[in-house]
Enzyme design. Structure first.
Site, PDB file in Angstrom:
ATOM      1  CE  LYS A  45     -45.728 -16.174  -2.295  1.00  0.00           C
ATOM      2  NZ  LYS A  45     -46.170 -14.798  -2.091  1.00  0.00           N
ATOM      3  CG  ASP A 154     -32.236 -24.899 -13.129  1.00  0.00           C
ATOM      4  OD1 ASP A 154     -31.576 -24.281 -13.989  1.00  0.00           O
ATOM      5  OD2 ASP A 154     -33.021 -24.341 -12.340  1.00  0.00           O
TER       6      ASP A 154
END
Ligand code: I85
Length: 361
Positions: A45, A154
């Protein structure tokens, strides 16, 4: 076994010599962590933090220390001096919440995501020239990576962030959680031959990882120019059997009215980037040489439908992102398999014999 040296225009270094250089002192000596979560990455995160020394806001990515996280941080650090890659400020190796972690302090990108900004535009329409300017920024990040033999793998809208809010700022690429080092034919890994005389097959098969990034660029460019993705079911379903078929067949179109006034140059560039066969797809160098990118200041200022479509279809945006995530995952696996197959072919003694025979005839 001793690792061969890599020579890439500079000082020879072992292929995995880190540029990471993590600090082992406590991060909390230097930064205050806030409760504001900025986002969730593949591996960890991202939260807001403040530097005690300069008082500035930064973004902190918390990763459990493991080889995958090390690879992410290492490749991101290596690419971090590119103006279009989110800059890494510091890396710490700390025990955090009782676990060994890598704590990555990055510049804080306060301008939010690319397509959010386009959707929020109130002033006038978003134009084809602006789309070209944005593509040039993204492509120069990708060129930088590919020159370093790094494939991002990505590239998607959520990983493209602006430095500051408003109309100013620089667009940068982030999240190296799927990035991979790709040794191409021009990066000499094994110094046991004279490169001038070496046969191409000795160097091993081409890797397809970089072509995955180009496909993503094609999809992003398509969405920039119309507000919806090239492969998308028009029935509001995220993925229909028909759509899967179209993706597999590389079929997409430029429907009116959204594409009516878009230049042929733009459409041709997209076609080059979305070629089905990764060996025929444009490379980043083809893209960077393309007229629509090089002469982006001369691209027509045609108003686009993008902002309106993004606003109208905003409840489908999550589907678009989910679908892109799935396609990228499939491509990463498929292209790894392709490389293994190519390797099989290159090293298969029977095949080599047969090829030799065919050549003799
Ligand atoms: N700043 N993919 C989506 C964010 N500054 N964000 C994501 N992987 C990462 C979040 C989930 C990207 O590696 C991500 C990563 C790194 C960041 C990142 C890096 C630096 C930011 C996952 C913000 C931000 C800060 C202030 C305001 C705003 C955003 O996200 C906004 F404009 F949205 F209000």
């Amino acid at each position: 076994m001793e690792e061969p040296m890599v020579v890439d225009g500079g000082v020879p270094h072992p292929p995995h010599a880190g540029v990471m250089n993590a600090k082992t002192t406590p991060l909390l000596d230097d930064y205050i962590i806030s409760n504001t979560v900025l986002g969730l990455g593949i591996n960890g995160k991202v939260v807001e933090c403040f530097c005690k020394r300069d008082g500035h806001k930064y973004a902190l990515k918390v990763l459990l220390d493991n080889p995958k996280a090390r690879r992410e941080v290492e490749l991101h650090c290596r690419a971090s001096n590119c103006p279009n890659v989110v800059r890494i400020i510091d890396v710490y190796e700390n025990i955090y919440n009782g676990q060994k972690c890598l704590l990555v302090v990055m510049e804080c990108m306060e301008g939010g995501e690319l397509f959010q900004r386009i959707q929020d535009r109130a002033d006038g329409a978003f134009t084809e020239r602006e789309a070209a300017e944005i593509m040039r920024e993204i492509c120069s990040a990708v060129q930088h990576l590919h020159l370093l033999n790094v494939a991002h793998r990505d590239l998607k809208p959520e990983n493209l962030l602006y430095t500051v809010p408003g109309n100013a700022g620089v667009l940068k690429l982030t999240d190296f959680g799927f990035a991979k080092e790709t040794f191409s034919k021009d990066s000499l890994q094994t110094p046991c031959y004279t490169p001038y005389y070496v046969a191409p097959e000795v160097l091993g098969p081409e890797k397809y990882d970089k072509s995955c990034d180009i496909w993503s660029l094609g999809v992003i460019m398509y969405i920039l120019l119309c507000g919806f993705p090239p492969f998308y079911s028009n029935h509001g379903h995220a993925i229909s059997p028909g759509m899967k078929k179209r993706i597999r067949a590389g079929q997409f179109s430029f429907p009116n009215p959204e594409w009516q006034n878009v230049s042929q140059d733009a459409k041709d560039l997209i076609k080059g980037m979305l070629r089905l066969d990764p060996t025929e797809r444009y490379t980043i160098f083809d893209v960077m040489r393309n007229k629509w990118i090089v002469q982006y200041t001369e691209v027509p200022q045609t108003p686009l439908h993008t902002s309106r479509i993004l606003r109208e279809d905003c409840d489908q945006w999550q589907d678009v992102q989910d679908e892109m995530m799935r396609s990228l995952a499939t491509m990463r696996v498929d292209y790894d398999t392709l490389t293994i197959k190519a390797l099989d072919n290159a090293n298969n003694p029977l095949l080599s014999k047969r090829r030799k025979k065919a050549m003799d005839h």
